[in-house]
Design an enzyme around this catalytic site. Structure first.
Site, PDB file in Angstrom:
ATOM      1  N   HIS A 423     139.917  35.061  53.229  1.00 41.48           N
ATOM      2  CA  HIS A 423     139.385  36.425  53.259  1.00 41.48           C
ATOM      3  C   HIS A 423     137.860  36.441  53.337  1.00 41.48           C
ATOM      4  CE1 HIS A 423     137.813  40.121  51.346  1.00 41.48           C
ATOM      5  NE2 HIS A 423     138.703  40.682  52.140  1.00 41.48           N
ATOM      6  N   CYS A 753     118.169   9.043  77.549  1.00 44.73           N
ATOM      7  CA  CYS A 753     118.699   9.709  76.353  1.00 44.73           C
ATOM      8  C   CYS A 753     117.822   9.449  75.136  1.00 44.73           C
ATOM      9  CB  CYS A 753     120.126   9.260  76.077  1.00 44.73           C
ATOM     10  SG  CYS A 753     120.318   7.480  75.861  1.00 44.73           S
TER      11      CYS A 753
END
Length: 794
Positions: A423, A753
């Site tokens: 919830h 990279c």
């Protein structure tokens, strides 16, 4: 049946209802009717039932002469005042509960209850009695948990009582707040009640699934939460559920595409009480260590989810249940996903940047990607919510719909229990409030009045002491400039991959597995491989704790590594994702649990036993072969053939050949199903003998960090010499220039990279001018680098 005819009816069966009937039966029942009438023919199991219409609701109010009294009550309601809310709710619900059913309606309810029993050949059939408001489950308003549901209801008297309670739940405090905030008139919203055959999930399992990733809005996955027993416990946030991610594109190709499986803490479950309703029961320890769904059941639910989403042409929030008697799966509800489905055409990319100086004081599961700050208010139970002040950080064991009035006032929400579908998570997403659930101990470590920063921007939930400075960056994607050089990403944390995929990119130039080792696996691979031979009982117990649910410790390693890589591979599919095999140094491997037994002492680990030299070493080879098995699973079982591999720190051509051979022996054959094997170009020898390395490998990815240190004779771990040079040194640039040239001549892939282009835009400009195929950047550098390079180009 024509709409005009339906409007006259007080009860409609699911087979008579379609999705356009929201004004008559509310969003929940309209969806149930639509699925029952349109999707059962596709093999999707939907329990039958009927719904009291809005006509029945208005007739009930008028018959009991309470419609005018309610109107007078609501004129005085101040929904921002907790006392006013409480008093109005008490009086309004009392009026409804004291009322009586019109005789014709009561007779019709009982007759249809009998018919439902006859349909299933059950006397006094057990049903779920569900509320469905006529302003509920719309594309921009879910009303999740705002009204009541009653389960394990049977017998005429109990059914009538449950229906009356459902009707009265239209006037709960939380429902008043939600309607007011969404702009609905309390007097114009009716409540339909669905009466549906109850599935015996108390004897099996139940849960929720979304047809997207609830945090990022990434559309290509099904996210499934599963627990033992009746599913209400998930929404209540009382336990952490099992979590599964299934990749839609390869699922549709027939692959076993469960890319992530996370075992939850399932100590409790809801089962049928001896009389009406549910009771809490403990889950046996042996069952806690098992997943509450089998792989085939996960895939079946996912296939149904895809069909439901395709039918509605919109992302869905779906409830499911497994019947413990028949072993069948059922869909018991589907509603529109209300957060990310509205943001599909967003033209702005937003990222949070925070640089804390200290470790977090509490950790948990992040909901959303925002950051919030404020003073803590620990609320032990819902009876004390009146103590909460606007702008505070709500800290609780868990929340349920009764907490809604204060959740909207919070700057952040933290709970001990719960998962991404509890919830607190559902409501905080809709409110746009940062939330961390499943912390286990937030109420113990956080004190009322304490200043904290709640960070959901880094994939996991982190709570820091004090106000940690942070920045919000916003980028306009409408006017994104075009570059000839491909922009790829460096990705380490799988949990951030779905979010990062929304950045402009051509794939992943470097997927680091080290984060998966350190954060998901935590144990040295050889300690897992040799688990049965370990004599240290304390160490064995620690490994058992970390590998809970896995008897086979090798399978734990392969599974967790495969899942981490698959999350990254799926996020960018079908673009290439280049995964670098592990490149820990000895001191880093030693820091993993059990690592001291398998790692030597090295005076300079930075240039010691690392990369390729480990993979064919007889001592480490079993660990490398487990890595190969993980990548094979990702490509073959999950179907993510966009995942390529890369070998780091390969000193000689001969080393490269040995490693490629071992990979082939373990099912990773170069060229098979498009597999490409790259080599890191990070040692001067890789440049000097580039032509020979390219005969072994499909391309090179320049690791500028290591190439710089080895060209200039630096140890990049030493701050004493760090000032001497960086990637922009002319010697380093000359080696990079030569690498790009040779790769182009050979028609092989060439990318970079290393950190350089993320840090220095002038270095990125140099690479672009030299014609490098791709630059792989850190996600937080992508947007600024694209715009900076575009300006330099102009």
């Amino acid at each position: 049946m024509e709409t005009a005819d339906k409007e006259k009816k007080q009860i409609l069966w699911f087979e008579e209802i379609i999705k356009k009937d929201v004004p008559l039966v509310g969003g929940k029942n309209a969806s149930l009717g639509e699925m029952f009438s349109k999707l059962t023919s596709l093999g999707i199991n939907i329990p039958n039932g009927f719904a009291l219409t809005s006509t029945a609701f208005w007739n009930y109010l008028q018959y009991n002469k309470i419609d005018r009294e309610l109107a007078d009550l609501f004129k005085k309601l101040d929904y921002k005042n907790l006392d006013s809310l409480k008093e109005t709710s008490r009086k309004a619900r009392g009026l409804v509960l004291k009322g009586k059913f019109p005789k014709d309606l009561e007779q019709e309810i009982l007759a249809d209850y009998q018919k439902l029993g006859d349909y299933y050949k059950q006397k006094n059939i057990v049903v779920a009695v569900r509320s469905s408001a006529t302003a509920e489950d719309l594309a921009d308003a879910s009303f999740a948990g705002q009204h009541e549901t009653y389960l394990n209801v049977y017998g005429k008297e109990a059914l009538l009582s449950a229906i009356k309670k459902c009707l009265s739940s239209l006037y709960l405090e939380r429902a008043f707040v939600y309607r007011a905030e969404k702009g609905f008139d309390h007097l114009k919203v009716a409540l339909s009640v669905g009466v549906q055959k109850m599935i015996r999930s108390d004897l099996a399992s139940a849960g929720i699934m979304f047809t997207l990733d609830t945090e990022s809005g990434f559309r290509d996955v099904i996210s499934i939460s599963s627990i033992y027993g009746v599913g209400e416990l998930i929404v209540k946030g009382r336990i952490t559920s099992d979590q599964f991610y299934v990749f839609k594109p390869t699922l549709k190709l027939g692959k076993k595409a469960i890319i992530v499986k996370t075992l939850g803490r399932k100590e409790k479950k809801y089962v049928y009480a001896k009389t009406i309703g549910l009771k809490e029961a403990s889950v046996a320890v042996k069952d806690q260590a098992k997943f509450s769904l089998t792989d085939e059941e996960v895939l079946q639910l996912s296939r149904w989810a895809c069909q439901i989403e395709e039918h509605y042409q919109n992302p869905q929030d779906i409830e499911w249940a497994k019947d413990g008697k028949t072993k069948e799966l059922f869909i018991v509800q589907s509603r529109p996903e209300t957060i990310h489905s509205l943001q599909n055409n967003a033209q702005e990319y937003q990222e949070y940047e925070i640089k804390p100086q200290a470790e977090p004081i509490v950790n948990g599961i992040a909901v959303g990607n925002k950051i919030g700050q404020g003073k803590v208010r620990v609320i032990p139970n819902v009876a004390q919510i009146s103590q909460f002040k606007s702008g505070e950080v709500l800290v609780a064991n868990m929340t349920d719909p009764d907490w809604m009035p204060i959740m909207r006032m919070a700057s952040a929400i933290i709970t001990n229990e719960g998962s991404k579908t509890c919830h607190a998570a559902i409501v905080s997403r809709e409110l746009g409030v940062p939330c961390v659930v499943g912390t286990k101990n937030a109420t113990k470590f956080l004190k009322t009045g304490q200043e904290v920063t709640v960070d959901c921007s880094q994939g996991s939930g982190r709570i820091y002491a004090g106000k940690v400075p942070f920045a919000i960056k916003k980028y306009d994607l409408k006017n994104l400039p075009h570059l000839d050089t491909k922009i790829m990403l460096n990705v380490g944390a799988p949990d951030l991959a779905f979010k990062a995929s929304f950045l402009p990119n051509s794939g992943v130039g470097l997927a680091r597995v080290e984060f998966i080792f350190a954060d998901k696996i935590k144990v040295h691979p050889l300690a897992l491989y040799n688990f049965e031979k370990i004599k240290d009982k304390k160490l064995k117990n620690r490994i058992n704790e970390l590998t809970f649910g896995y008897k086979d410790k090798k399978d734990f390693f392969v599974s967790k590594l495969a899942e981490g890589v698959a999350q990254i591979g799926a996020a960018f599919y079908p673009k290439p994702v280049i995964v670098r095999f592990s490149d820990f140094k000895t001191n880093e491997y030693k820091a993993l649990v059990g690592g001291t037994a398998y790692e030597p002492e090295e005076s300079n680990p930075m240039i010691g036993w690392r990369g390729a030299s480990r993979y064919y070493d007889e001592n480490f080879r079993p660990a490398f072969e487990m890595e190969c098995q993980a990548i094979k699973r990702v490509r073959e079982e999950f179907g993510l053939t966009n995942v390529w591999t890369m070998i780091p720190f390969c000193r000689t051509v001969e080393e490269g050949k040995k490693v490629v051979e071992i990979m082939a022996e373990n099912g990773l054959e170069k060229g098979k199903d498009g597999l490409q094997i790259m080599v890191m170009c990070e040692i001067p020898a890789n440049v000097i003998l580039a032509e020979q390395f390219l005969e072994v490998f499909d391309g090179m990815s320049i690791g500028s960090n290591d190439l710089t240190q080895l060209t200039l004779g630096l140890d990049r771990d030493s701050g004493l010499v760090a000032r001497i040079g960086n990637e922009q040194n002319e010697a380093v640039k000359e080696l990079i220039r030569r690498t790009i040239k040779i790769c182009k001549e050979k028609g092989k892939y060439c990318g970079i990279c290393g950190q350089g282009p993320s840090d220095y835009v002038e270095f990125a400009d140099f690479l672009m001018k030299e014609g490098i195929e791709s630059m792989s950047l850190n996600p937080d550098s992508v947007m600024k680098t694209i715009f900076s390079l575009s300006n330099l180009k102009k």
